[in-house]
Write a protein that holds these residues in place. Structure first.
Motif, PDB file in Angstrom:
ATOM      1  N   LYS A   7       0.965  -1.304  -0.018  1.00  0.00           N
ATOM      2  CA  LYS A   7      -0.099  -0.020  -0.095  1.00  0.00           C
ATOM      3  C   LYS A   7       0.927   1.264   0.094  1.00  0.00           C
ATOM      4  O   LYS A   7       2.058   1.094   0.525  1.00  0.00           O
ATOM      5  CB  LYS A   7      -0.856  -0.003   1.144  1.00  0.00           C
ATOM      6  N   TRP A   8       0.456   2.483  -0.575  1.00  0.00           N
ATOM      7  CA  TRP A   8       1.238   3.344  -0.548  1.00  0.00           C
ATOM      8  C   TRP A   8       2.036   3.816   0.802  1.00  0.00           C
ATOM      9  O   TRP A   8       2.951   4.316   0.820  1.00  0.00           O
ATOM     10  CB  TRP A   8       0.583   4.913  -1.257  1.00  0.00           C
ATOM     11  N   ALA A 209      -4.306  12.922   4.132  1.00  0.00           N
ATOM     12  CA  ALA A 209      -4.096  11.476   3.781  1.00  0.00           C
ATOM     13  C   ALA A 209      -4.292  10.610   5.033  1.00  0.00           C
ATOM     14  O   ALA A 209      -3.760   9.271   4.933  1.00  0.00           O
ATOM     15  CB  ALA A 209      -2.976  11.222   3.172  1.00  0.00           C
ATOM     16  N   ASP A 257     -12.596   4.439   5.871  1.00  0.00           N
ATOM     17  CA  ASP A 257     -12.666   3.438   4.495  1.00  0.00           C
ATOM     18  C   ASP A 257     -13.340   4.169   3.444  1.00  0.00           C
ATOM     19  O   ASP A 257     -13.001   3.696   2.549  1.00  0.00           O
ATOM     20  CB  ASP A 257     -13.184   2.307   4.975  1.00  0.00           C
ATOM     21  N   TYR A 259     -12.052   7.177   2.195  1.00  0.00           N
ATOM     22  CA  TYR A 259     -10.985   7.891   1.664  1.00  0.00           C
ATOM     23  C   TYR A 259      -9.755   6.919   1.511  1.00  0.00           C
ATOM     24  O   TYR A 259      -9.740   5.959   2.191  1.00  0.00           O
ATOM     25  CB  TYR A 259     -10.714   8.952   2.706  1.00  0.00           C
ATOM     26  N   ASP A 260      -8.867   7.400   0.665  1.00  0.00           N
ATOM     27  CA  ASP A 260      -7.591   6.623   0.326  1.00  0.00           C
ATOM     28  C   ASP A 260      -6.663   7.076   1.714  1.00  0.00           C
ATOM     29  O   ASP A 260      -5.939   7.993   1.075  1.00  0.00           O
ATOM     30  CB  ASP A 260      -7.061   6.854  -1.085  1.00  0.00           C
ATOM     31  N   CYS A 261      -6.785   6.810   2.807  1.00  0.00           N
ATOM     32  CA  CYS A 261      -5.790   7.141   3.809  1.00  0.00           C
ATOM     33  C   CYS A 261      -5.437   6.233   4.890  1.00  0.00           C
ATOM     34  O   CYS A 261      -5.853   4.887   4.653  1.00  0.00           O
ATOM     35  CB  CYS A 261      -6.908   8.387   4.615  1.00  0.00           C
TER      36      CYS A 261
END
Ligand code: TEU
Length: 560
Positions: A7-8, A209, A257, A259-261
């Motif tokens: 994951k990032w 983020a 969930d 959001y991409d965080c």
């Protein structure tokens, strides 16, 4: 089980900024700065953070705060404290960071607010509609106000004071697990959880983020009975309660969930079992968490009372967490800890540089997301303060009072607290050899370490052999080698001052050897039979049996 994630937030390295000590910008009229770091100052340093190789910034609190605990007492979650800038500055920071592909996570302090928060002020009024946002209890009436007999129970705060303060206006006590200006929110009240969700959305919608979640495992209090006697009576009623897990799952399900965080929780007093319940992927609570155990292997009581440092013990603790959790938050410093080079390295000695690099190897060859604290990348050392007069931190001052009550002599108190004070990490970043280390053109809010003419960013930037250059190299190496990010962690053991482990992925095995001593030491049986040197903090190109003082070496071998 160690899962491979990609994951990032597993790929990137995090850089923690403690805003007040990071970089002060000049006053708007061009006059001297106010001596407190700010958001425009951070923006001016984004290129340096990018050059380091960090891909995420964790920003310690910048919200409106009366500053009883340096911003961890929030008076308004939606506004920026004027000392740090404006909401427009914050938006600009997010945008400028994004241009450089840097994500920003903010500190989420929701166990407590400031007593100056509007909710608390309204809560003091029994009929104001906010009473049950906080935890109020009547006096017991056995003794004077504030005396043990009158307090609702025997709980103590983490800052070593009674956990209850009497409020004249409403005639009851309120609970605070930290400073009395940090009243605890009442998580049995669903309205409080809804407020938190709205705060999360507010920042996520602005492009944040994720969050570093302050003391996130003590939110829910399951009882207010007297606690068992011990250092923190009552902790059995608020540490990792089921209600706490439910809150984390709810925040995740209803907000995070979507959001991409990601979230990293700061947890107090957890063991691996408790930690797994908070951050195993399947639990859908936190993505990773901070624990303290690896920074306390040379501490007898909390962070304050020291004992001998044993490298083997450090490896044992690191291995337990590395192997116990699916994914770790790996850190050696933050704004609550002393500087690592003064702690496990040779901060004030001849091997300052070698040991700072050794610690870089340690951190960046662990499995997990690395968090580097401002100044760590140039090997900043503990504060060289001379006495309590220079201390700002409320926790240090409280511990001093506590130890005094136990008749610990002044000399010993100072010896212990000077090594462990949170102010060690809070002195301004040493940017250059200019006056005030290039941090401010005004008067810095906290003393600057006298060694700034020797240890500073500007002098290291152009030097390929500097601690800074070494951090950049290690971060780059991690970025390019999945074995460092996702490889299995296998401890090889300790031999005196030398510790060793391996990271293994596919047919690659990387062996890390560290000598935590100002004396040369033999690695003996820890040495692998073959391998080429990929990292060295000396100019070594081949391994021999003897490691130099504070030598760190990483060897790569291909298994059949
Ligand atoms: O720290 C949480 C915490 O548990 C502290 O007591 C910490 O263990 C201690 O400072 C280490 O000596 C967080 C923040 O990081 C800290 O700065 C705040 O003071 C605290 O929460 C209250 O918000």
């Amino acid at each position: 089980m160690q899962t491979a994630g990609k994951k990032w937030w597993q790929e990137r390295v995090v850089y923690q900024i403690y805003p007040r000590s990071f970089q002060d910008s000049p006053a708007p009229d061009g006059g001297p700065g106010d001596g407190i770091g700010d958001i425009p100052g951070i923006i001016s340093r984004l290129d340096d953070i990018k050059a380091l190789g960090a891909g995420i910034i964790w920003l310690s609190p910048v919200y409106l705060s009366p500053d009883a605990d340096n911003g961890y007492d929030i008076a308004d979650y939606r506004s920026i404290d004027p000392r740090y800038g404006t909401l427009a500055d914050m938006d600009r920071l997010i945008a400028e960071a994004e241009k450089r592909d840097i994500k920003i996570i903010m500190d989420l302090v929701i166990n407590h607010t400031s007593d100056e928060h509007e909710w608390f002020q309204k809560s003091r009024d029994r009929d104001g509609g906010y009473r049950d946002y906080y935890i109020w209890k009547p006096p017991k009436g056995r003794g004077a106000r504030g005396s043990k007999g009158d307090l609702p129970n025997n709980w103590m705060s983490f800052f070593m004071e009674d956990a209850w303060t009497f409020d004249e206006k409403s005639g009851e006590y309120y609970l605070h697990l930290f400073h009395k200006k940090q009243p605890d929110l009442n998580y049995r009240n669903p309205k409080v959880i809804e407020e938190v969700k709205a705060i999360l959305r507010f920042w996520l919608d602005r492009g944040i983020a994720g969050f570093r979640c302050d003391v996130i495992n003590v939110l829910y209090k399951s009882s207010f009975a007297d606690g068992r006697k011990g250092p923190l009576p009552g902790i059995e009623f608020y540490l990792c309660q089921e209600g706490n897990h439910e809150i984390l799952r709810e925040l995740r399900r209803d907000v995070l969930d979507k959001y991409d965080c990601f979230t990293v929780g700061e947890t107090v007093m957890v063991d691996v079992e408790k930690a797994k319940l908070l951050c195993d992927e399947s639990r859908k609570e936190l993505d990773m968490l901070f624990y303290f155990e690896h920074l306390q292997v040379d501490r007898l009581i909390e962070r304050y009372i020291p004992k001998k440092f044993r490298p083997g013990k450090l490896l044992k603790v690191l291995s337990k967490w590395q192997r116990g959790l699916e994914w770790n938050a790996v850190y050696l410093e933050n704004h609550d800890q002393c500087r690592i080079v003064s702690h496990y390295g040779d901060g004030g000695g001849a091997y300052w540089e070698a040991s700072a690099k050794l610690l870089a190897v340690l951190e960046l060859t662990m499995r997990g997301t690395p968090f580097i604290y401002q100044g760590q990348e140039i090997g900043m050392t503990n504060f060289d303060f001379k006495g309590f007069g220079e201390v700002n931190d409320v926790e240090t001052l409280n511990w001093n009072r506590l130890l005094k009550r136990f008749h610990i002599p002044a000399r010993l108190r100072w010896k212990w607290l000077k090594e462990s004070s949170r102010d060690n990490a809070r002195t301004p970043v040493q940017w250059s050899a200019e006056p005030n280390a290039g941090f401010t053109t005004g008067k810095p809010w906290l003393g600057i370490n006298g060694n700034y003419t020797k240890i500073n960013y500007a002098s290291q930037r152009g030097d390929d052999n500097s601690v800074l250059a070494f951090y950049k190299k290690m971060i780059g190496l991690r970025a390019e080698n999945d074995v460092l990010k996702y490889g299995e962690f296998r401890p090889l053991g300790a031999r005196g001052s030398v510790i060793a482990w391996q990271r293994v992925l596919g047919d690659e095995a990387w062996t890390v050897l560290l000598n935590f001593s100002p004396r040369a030491a033999r690695a003996g049986s820890l040495l692998p039979t073959c391998g080429s040197v990929v990292v060295s903090n000396t100019s070594r190109t081949a391994i021999t049996e003897t490691l130099l003082p504070y030598e760190a070496v990483v060897l790569k071998s291909i298994t059949q």
